[in-house]
Scaffold this motif. Sequence first.
Motif, mmCIF file in Angstrom:
data_model
loop_
_atom_site.group_PDB
_atom_site.id
_atom_site.type_symbol
_atom_site.label_atom_id
_atom_site.label_comp_id
_atom_site.label_asym_id
_atom_site.label_seq_id
_atom_site.Cartn_x
_atom_site.Cartn_y
_atom_site.Cartn_z
ATOM 1 N N LYS A 157 -6.369 32.510 -67.916
ATOM 2 C CA LYS A 157 -5.915 32.854 -66.570
ATOM 3 C C LYS A 157 -4.514 33.429 -66.703
ATOM 4 O O LYS A 157 -3.736 32.991 -67.556
ATOM 5 C CB LYS A 157 -5.879 31.627 -65.650
ATOM 6 N N GLY A 158 -4.191 34.411 -65.872
ATOM 7 C CA GLY A 158 -2.871 35.007 -65.967
ATOM 8 C C GLY A 158 -2.406 35.607 -64.667
ATOM 9 O O GLY A 158 -3.177 35.736 -63.704
ATOM 10 N N MET A 159 -1.133 35.975 -64.643
ATOM 11 C CA MET A 159 -0.539 36.600 -63.477
ATOM 12 C C MET A 159 0.604 37.506 -63.910
ATOM 13 O O MET A 159 1.235 37.287 -64.943
ATOM 14 C CB MET A 159 -0.034 35.558 -62.483
ATOM 15 N N THR A 160 0.846 38.549 -63.115
ATOM 16 C CA THR A 160 1.952 39.464 -63.359
ATOM 17 C C THR A 160 3.243 38.813 -62.878
ATOM 18 O O THR A 160 3.297 38.281 -61.770
ATOM 19 C CB THR A 160 1.718 40.794 -62.621
ATOM 20 N N VAL A 161 4.279 38.879 -63.725
ATOM 21 C CA VAL A 161 5.572 38.273 -63.402
ATOM 22 C C VAL A 161 6.679 39.222 -63.848
ATOM 23 O O VAL A 161 6.704 39.657 -64.998
ATOM 24 C CB VAL A 161 5.742 36.909 -64.132
ATOM 25 N N VAL B 45 -4.097 44.753 -62.719
ATOM 26 C CA VAL B 45 -5.249 43.839 -62.713
ATOM 27 C C VAL B 45 -4.767 42.411 -62.460
ATOM 28 O O VAL B 45 -5.286 41.716 -61.581
ATOM 29 C CB VAL B 45 -6.049 43.934 -64.028
ATOM 30 N N PHE B 46 -3.747 41.961 -63.196
ATOM 31 C CA PHE B 46 -3.271 40.587 -63.045
ATOM 32 C C PHE B 46 -2.528 40.377 -61.721
ATOM 33 O O PHE B 46 -2.436 39.250 -61.236
ATOM 34 C CB PHE B 46 -2.401 40.178 -64.232
ATOM 35 N N ALA B 47 -2.005 41.452 -61.124
ATOM 36 C CA ALA B 47 -1.347 41.360 -59.819
ATOM 37 C C ALA B 47 -2.352 41.505 -58.677
ATOM 38 O O ALA B 47 -1.963 41.500 -57.514
ATOM 39 C CB ALA B 47 -0.266 42.433 -59.707
ATOM 40 N N LYS B 48 -3.623 41.670 -59.024
ATOM 41 C CA LYS B 48 -4.705 41.844 -58.045
ATOM 42 C C LYS B 48 -4.491 43.088 -57.172
ATOM 43 O O LYS B 48 -4.879 43.131 -56.006
ATOM 44 C CB LYS B 48 -4.873 40.582 -57.205
ATOM 45 N N GLN B 49 -3.875 44.117 -57.768
ATOM 46 C CA GLN B 49 -3.696 45.413 -57.106
ATOM 47 C C GLN B 49 -4.795 46.385 -57.513
ATOM 48 O O GLN B 49 -4.858 47.491 -56.996
ATOM 49 C CB GLN B 49 -2.337 46.024 -57.483
ATOM 50 N N LYS B 50 -5.603 45.976 -58.467
ATOM 51 C CA LYS B 50 -6.669 46.825 -58.995
ATOM 52 C C LYS B 50 -7.861 45.927 -59.281
ATOM 53 O O LYS B 50 -7.692 44.763 -59.644
ATOM 54 C CB LYS B 50 -6.160 47.497 -60.283
ATOM 55 N N GLU B 51 -9.057 46.507 -59.140
ATOM 56 C CA GLU B 51 -10.267 45.742 -59.414
ATOM 57 C C GLU B 51 -10.205 45.139 -60.803
ATOM 58 O O GLU B 51 -9.758 45.777 -61.758
ATOM 59 C CB GLU B 51 -11.482 46.659 -59.294
ATOM 60 N N GLU B 52 -10.670 43.903 -60.893
ATOM 61 C CA GLU B 52 -10.632 43.198 -62.168
ATOM 62 C C GLU B 52 -11.461 43.934 -63.211
ATOM 63 O O GLU B 52 -12.569 44.390 -62.942
ATOM 64 C CB GLU B 52 -11.153 41.774 -61.990
ATOM 65 N N GLU B 53 -10.880 44.079 -64.380
ATOM 66 C CA GLU B 53 -11.563 44.685 -65.519
ATOM 67 C C GLU B 53 -11.178 43.875 -66.745
ATOM 68 O O GLU B 53 -10.155 43.184 -66.745
ATOM 69 C CB GLU B 53 -11.169 46.152 -65.679
#
Length: 153
Positions: free
Chosen positions: A29-33, A81-89
């Motif tokens: 699991k990840g997120m943009t920071v 992708v990790f910021a949920k600004q783009k469809e997950e790939e």
Amino acid sequence: MDNRTFRDAMGKFATGITIVTTDVAGETKGMTVNAFMSVSLEPKLIAVSIDKKASLYNVLQTNPTFGVSVLREEQKDVSMVFAKQKEEEPVPIIALHDVPVVEDALVNLACKTVDKVMAGDHMIIIGEVEDLLLRDGDPVLYFGGNYREIKSI
């Protein structure tokens, strides 16, 4: 001052983009920071600031390790992708010191959590760097609410 003015002011500070990753029941699991910084050389410490509303907030409270990947300019889509600004790939992930990190990033850090500090609506997580990978390239930057690139003069 209102929140929008403060956010705009903070957006005038150019930052690199990192992906914070951790293992959750065998799944990455990840997120943009972009709130990331070096803290200390001895011991080797870094800090990331995580919003209480972030999807990984509770997980990072309890997981003892996490990864930080400093993205190359070619990896802007990974950030989105990790910021949920783009469809997950699918994002290529590797293990570094048994910690998931983004493959081919400019820098990968495997960290163990050594402290957590509440700061307003964020938690600052301080990690001791246990291992790292370093690669050549230029970072993807974030400034004024937009992704940017380094331009040579």
